[in-house]
Enzyme design. Structure first.
Site, PDB file in Angstrom:
ATOM      1  N   CYS A 179       0.868  -1.180   0.000  1.00 63.80           N
ATOM      2  CA  CYS A 179       0.000   0.000   0.000  1.00 63.80           C
ATOM      3  C   CYS A 179       0.899   1.223   0.000  1.00 63.80           C
ATOM      4  CB  CYS A 179      -0.953  -0.027   1.199  1.00 63.80           C
ATOM      5  SG  CYS A 179      -0.129   0.082   2.790  1.00 63.80           S
ATOM      6  N   ALA A 180       0.419   2.346   0.537  1.00 61.58           N
ATOM      7  CA  ALA A 180       1.190   3.587   0.467  1.00 61.58           C
ATOM      8  C   ALA A 180       2.471   3.534   1.285  1.00 61.58           C
ATOM      9  CB  ALA A 180       0.320   4.761   0.940  1.00 61.58           C
TER      10      ALA A 180
END
Length: 619
Positions: A24-25
């Protein structure tokens, strides 16, 4: 970072233990074959790793921060990952689909999937949102200094040069529904470009221009005045869908099942043509006439509820939001609220949630600053690196994930101290009258402070939240006395490899192990630790596993799960296990089973340990 990539793979059990990998981020998301073999302390000590988070269902997350994409690529480039025949380079969607196929993810799997859907619909565009928020901050600063007029009001006649700069952030937020539609459609297994095209229909300039058609007329729907146009005798509601996110999410929620149904019904050799065509034939009018308006009204309804609370008592609102966010963010509940913020800006011209939300963010960053101070004082190199990266991501980017997952959720003592910072900052904002507004969606960081009105009140509130949380963490410490002593010993080089040191974080699960031939010892008095009912269940489970002679090892690998190694899986009777009261049974790999016991896994492991000890395995 290539050495770190290799170290991470080794610490999670090697390439053979990695079923799949996504990111993810800020985090690497591992789906493992057996999460119990992960060496969490080694993972946390690797250079560039900001922390790790064990999760249910053999999932394991490693917090990296902004460099996560590079580390992800480096891991997939490792020879053993490239040669293992798949898994490492799968998409996030494929990873999660495989995880769900392996077995139950908990009592509320549908809720987990829903928040996962929300997260993955927004996560890929976080970079664009963050970049746009900095353009917004620059425009706000210029407006505050009097260089330009009200940049957020479309009626303001800005010079062409400043109009162009204004377009630089509008390009993201006005067309946000298209980005969300693409991501959400991809998440549900549909062609993302079909989702994009369906949402693009209601965003065409000609669509919104029908509001000025001679055939347009006004009506009141759900208490709101709307413009309608009859299309073949059917009323079509005309909205401005720019910045709306509820309609594309709702559209994708319907498109996904429809797409799968059509692929099931239509022969493979003509699916390329007719699945997209029929999907669009159904979804284009369905979205324009029904799903789009429902999404608009649903978002407006939630926004009205929050606005009513804010108008009733800005004081209460300024306190509730900062205190709620520490619990909402880990659950993914903040994504719908982000959608409400965007809706507020579109309909009201400003948002009133981001100001109180900033109090939570800065309390979070303040707690991280306190951890950093203690780590520097105690010469804890690994925690200092983790806290430094998390604090930089927070203060400069407004991103709380590295702090939250890398530090705060790992140490139980932090959250109460963080909440006090949230309360103090919220009280100050509430006493000041609340009603801190911003004209655009921004990430609450140091760089975006100029985007808020009532600048003095906002700065004082977030500053107080930051300082209070930081000082409380410094004064009370975020570690237990045992953790503090271990950290100091480790810093001084006093912890030896054979020392059975306690886990560094409160959430680490203690494992009770019993192996064949007496490799693991049972407690001296197991009956004092477990009840008669637990002993009876343990006997039933052992019998269903093929008898004590078929069981090689039992571990309590989490509060709710047992890891069992058997000699012959063919002797395991799954039906008997479930009828004996087990909520879940999963075969992870040949000879390795996970038993979801509901609670008190260590108690059941102890009971089974005693019985295995009484009847040694393997003769």
């Amino acid at each position: 970072m290539s050495n770190s990539a290799q170290q991470i793979v080794d610490a999670v059990g090697g390439a053979g233990n990695i079923a799949s990998l996504s990111h993810c981020a800020t985090r690497l998301r591992f789906q493992l074959n057996d999460a119990s073999v992960v060496d969490a302390k080694t993972v946390d000590s690797i250079d560039g790793v900001m922390g790790s988070v064990p999760q249910a269902g053999e999932r394991y997350q490693v917090i990296i921060g902004g460099a996560v994409q590079s580390v992800y690529n480096q891991i997939n480039d490792l020879p053993e990952m490239a040669s293992r025949g798949g898994g490492g380079g799968q998409s996030a969607d494929d990873v999660k689909a495989a995880a769900r196929a392996q077995g139950p993810r908990g009592k509320f799997a549908w809720l987990d999937n829903f928040f996962e859907f929300l997260s993955d619909s927004f996560r890929p565009i976080l970079g664009a949102l963050l970049g746009a928020s900095l353009f917004i901050t620059f425009m706000a600063l210029m407006g505050t200094l009097g260089v330009i007029g009200n940049w957020a009001d479309p009626r303001t006649d800005l010079p062409p040069s400043w109009q162009f700069i204004n377009f630089m952030w509008q390009s993201v937020f006005i067309f946000l529904p298209l980005m969300v539609a693409y991501n959400a459609a991809k998440k549900v297994g549909a062609d993302p470009w079909v989702g994009f095209a369906v949402m693009a229909l209601v965003m065409l300039p000609g669509f919104s221009a029908m509001v000025d058609s001679p055939a347009a007329y006004q009506a009141n729907i759900a208490g709101s005045d709307v413009t309608l146009v009859d299309i073949f005798g059917i009323p079509l509601t005309i909205f401005n869908y720019g910045s709306q996110v509820f309609p594309p999410l709702l559209m994708a929620g319907v498109l996904g099942p429809l797409y799968k149904l059509l692929k099931h019904l239509i022969p493979e050799n003509v699916q390329l043509i007719f699945v997209p065509f029929l999907s669009m034939l159904i979804m284009l009018p369905l979205t324009a006439f029904l799903l789009g308006p429902i999404g608009v009204f649903a978002g407006a309804g939630v926004a009205n509820i929050l606005q009513t609370v804010n108008e009733f008592s800005p004081f209460i609102f300024a306190i509730i939001i900062p205190l709620a966010y520490p619990f909402m963010v880990p659950l993914g509940l903040h994504w719908p609220i982000n959608a409400i913020m965007l809706l507020n800006i579109q309909t009201l011209g400003f948002d009133y949630i981001q100001g109180p939300m900033g109090v939570w963010n800065f309390a979070c960053f303040g707690a991280t600053a306190g951890v950093l101070f203690l780590a520097m004082r105690d010469k804890e190199m690994q925690m200092r690196q983790t806290a430094t990266g998390a604090l930089a991501a927070g203060l400069l980017g407004g991103i709380s994930e590295p702090s939250l997952y890398g530090i705060h959720l790992r140490f139980k003592r932090i959250y109460p101290l963080l909440l006090v910072g949230c309360l103090v900052g919220g009280l100050i904002m509430g006493i000041g009258g609340g009603q801190v507004h911003t004209n655009a969606f921004v990430f609450t960081s140091l760089l975006t402070i100029p985007a808020f009105d009532r600048l003095g009140l906002y700065t004082l509130s977030i500053g107080a939240a930051f300082v209070v949380a930081m000082l409380l963490v410094i004064f009370f410490d975020y570690r237990t006395p045992e953790q503090r002593a271990e950290a100091k010993a480790a810093a001084a080089g006093q912890v030896e490899g054979g020392d059975p040191a306690k886990p560094q974080d409160d959430t680490a699960a203690a494992a009770t192990s019993v192996a064949a031939g007496g490799a693991g010892a049972a407690p001296a008095d197991p009956k004092a630790a477990v009840s008669d009912a637990e002993q009876a269940k343990a006997s039933q489970w052992l019998a269903a596993l093929g008898g004590p002679e078929n069981v090689s090892q039992v571990d309590a690998v989490a509060e709710t799960r047992l890891r069992v190694e058997v000699k012959d899986s063919a002797k395991v009777d799954e039906a008997a296990l479930k009828s004996a009261g087990l909520p879940g049974v999963v075969q992870v790999s040949p000879g390795l089973w996970h038993l979801v016991v509901g609670s008190d896994a260590s108690q059941y492991a102890t009971a089974m340990a005693a019985k295995l000890g009484a009847q040694p395995v393997g003769g």
